[in-house]
Design a protein around this motif. Structure first.
Motif, PDB file in Angstrom:
ATOM      1  N   ALA A  27       0.881  -1.262  -0.010  1.00 50.93           N
ATOM      2  CA  ALA A  27       0.022   0.026  -0.051  1.00 50.93           C
ATOM      3  C   ALA A  27       0.941   1.389  -0.067  1.00 50.93           C
ATOM      4  O   ALA A  27       0.578   2.406  -0.506  1.00 50.93           O
ATOM      5  N   ARG A  31       0.323   4.528  -2.151  1.00 53.53           N
ATOM      6  CA  ARG A  31      -0.003   6.055  -1.714  1.00 53.53           C
ATOM      7  C   ARG A  31       0.992   7.176  -2.014  1.00 53.53           C
ATOM      8  O   ARG A  31       0.489   8.150  -2.278  1.00 53.53           O
ATOM      9  N   ASP A 162      -8.219   2.932   2.948  1.00 51.29           N
ATOM     10  CA  ASP A 162      -8.178   1.681   2.079  1.00 51.29           C
ATOM     11  C   ASP A 162      -8.486   0.514   2.926  1.00 51.29           C
ATOM     12  O   ASP A 162      -8.596   0.456   4.034  1.00 51.29           O
ATOM     13  N   GLY A 343     -15.614   5.264   2.307  1.00 46.42           N
ATOM     14  CA  GLY A 343     -14.253   5.194   2.776  1.00 46.42           C
ATOM     15  C   GLY A 343     -13.986   5.966   3.878  1.00 46.42           C
ATOM     16  O   GLY A 343     -12.751   5.790   4.520  1.00 46.42           O
TER      17      GLY A 343
END
Ligand code: ZN
Ligand code: ZN
Length: 391
Positions: A27, A31, A162, A343
């Protein structure tokens, strides 16, 4: 720049697999790519990320006193020798510039020097995360750089959690809720507020939480009228109202809940105040969905409390975003035009505080989903479920 100081972090060791961040490893570059696009759109050549939570979000690094320098093509973490091994472990593959003891360099001088050597011209810094003195030193140390104050570039990404972040927050909720169940089962009349806070925080740690998300609030009777009461020596048996506001941190992510327990003889006033807050909270949660205005959600709760005659006793906003920080965007507050989107995770926490009598606040954590919302927290809150018999 001294080449010996610069290194690529070594790949993840086998031991990392058990850490929450290990699952998120893929991740972080993603990002940083998203941030690089933001930097380009803002016409910046680079950004110095100095906010600790933002550095954690972009790299997985959990230490302090370290900055991330990011350009559209490159990311470099600037740190010191205390963190050499930690960076290698937590940020595999990330380029690191480590300040060695005796080098005479400071984080500021090292940053200015690297920025000069990269020949980047227009460099952003996070104006809320850098002190006036540090910003001034940085500007003075790099005469050919144009410094641009920025705000919310990383925070704007952090608003949308996320799947890794949501998973961490579910764990943070689970730890907090299990600890509360233990506390509730162990309540005794002679317990002091401070005893409860200590027990709750110890239990969260023993259940796998890193620590408590913030100093727990355990407030009995009139003390519960202070929204941010500090636990003291009042005993549970002195008054039928006990307010507990607590949360756990897991994998750097926080949960945040509030419950009121009725530990002694109830009264019509306690029930009326409680039911008003609960009704306001439920109506506000029902209104949470993509496209809802944050200010409207606040208004729904506020109107319910006003109609019951307690409007002037609800003196704070309805809720706040939650994640790496306990308070982050988006806020559910009066007049906010922010539109909720899938989210986002927010708390919903209306309250009524009556001086010298007590207070009631009920707080849950809510994820905005495509279809509407999901309440992540599940500690019972109906009035008959919060009445506990204690000895
Ligand atoms: Zn809280
Ligand atoms: Zn809160």
């Amino acid at each position: 720049m001294r080449p010996s100081d610069r290194r690529k972090s070594t790949p993840a060791s086998a031991g990392r697999a058990s850490r929450p961040e290990a699952a998120q490893a893929e991740a972080f570059p993603h990002r940083r790519d998203r941030l690089a696009r933001v930097i380009r759109a803002k016409k910046l050549d680079a950004l110095v990320v100095s906010d600790r939570s933002n550095v954690r979000y972009l790299t997985g690094f959990r230490g302090e006193d370290s900055w991330l320098l990011i350009t559209p093509k490159k990311s470099l973490i600037l740190s010191d020798a205390r963190f050499t091994d930690q960076i290698a472990e937590e940020c595999p593959g990330l380029e690191a510039e480590i300040r060695l003891p005796g080098s005479g360099r400071t984080l500021l001088s090292m940053s200015a020097q690297i920025i000069q050597s990269l020949r980047v011209r227009n460099v952003g810094f996070e104006k809320r995360a850098l002190s006036y003195a540090d910003a001034q030193s940085l500007i003075e140390a790099s005469s050919t750089t144009t410094w641009t104050p920025t705000e919310d570039l990383v925070e704007g990404l952090r608003v949308f959690k996320d799947k890794h972040e949501i998973r961490s927050m579910r764990e943070a909720v689970s730890v907090a809720e299990r600890a509360f169940t233990v506390l509730r089962a162990s309540l005794r009349a002679e317990d002091r507020e401070k005893d409860l806070a200590d027990r709750l925080e110890g239990t969260m740690r023993s259940l796998g939480g890193e620590c408590s998300a913030f100093p727990s609030i355990c407030a009995v009777g009139p003390r519960a009228a202070l929204p941010h009461a500090i636990p003291g020596s009042t005993r549970v048996g002195e008054h039928p109202i006990l307010l507990v506001d607590w949360g756990a941190r897991w994998g750097s992510y926080n949960s945040d809940l509030t419950r009121v327990l009725v530990t002694g003889p109830s009264s019509s006033k306690i029930e009326k105040v409680y039911q008003t807050v609960l009704s306001a909270q439920k109506k506000a949660i029902e209104a949470i969905r993509p496209g809802a205005r944050a200010g409207d959600v606040d208004r729904i709760a506020r109107r319910t409390i006003e109609e019951a005659g307690f409007g002037r006793y609800f003196g704070h906003s309805l809720g706040h975003g939650l994640g790496l920080k306990v308070h982050e965007a988006p806020g559910l507050r009066e007049g906010s035009d922010v539109l909720l989107e899938p989210g986002m995770i927010v708390t919903v926490e209306p309250g009524i505080y009556l001086k010298d009598w007590g207070g009631v606040r009920i707080e849950d954590d809510v994820l905005v989903t495509k279809a509407g919302h999901e309440v992540l927290t599940s500690v019972p809150k109906e009035f008959d479920e919060v009445i506990v018999g204690i000895s």
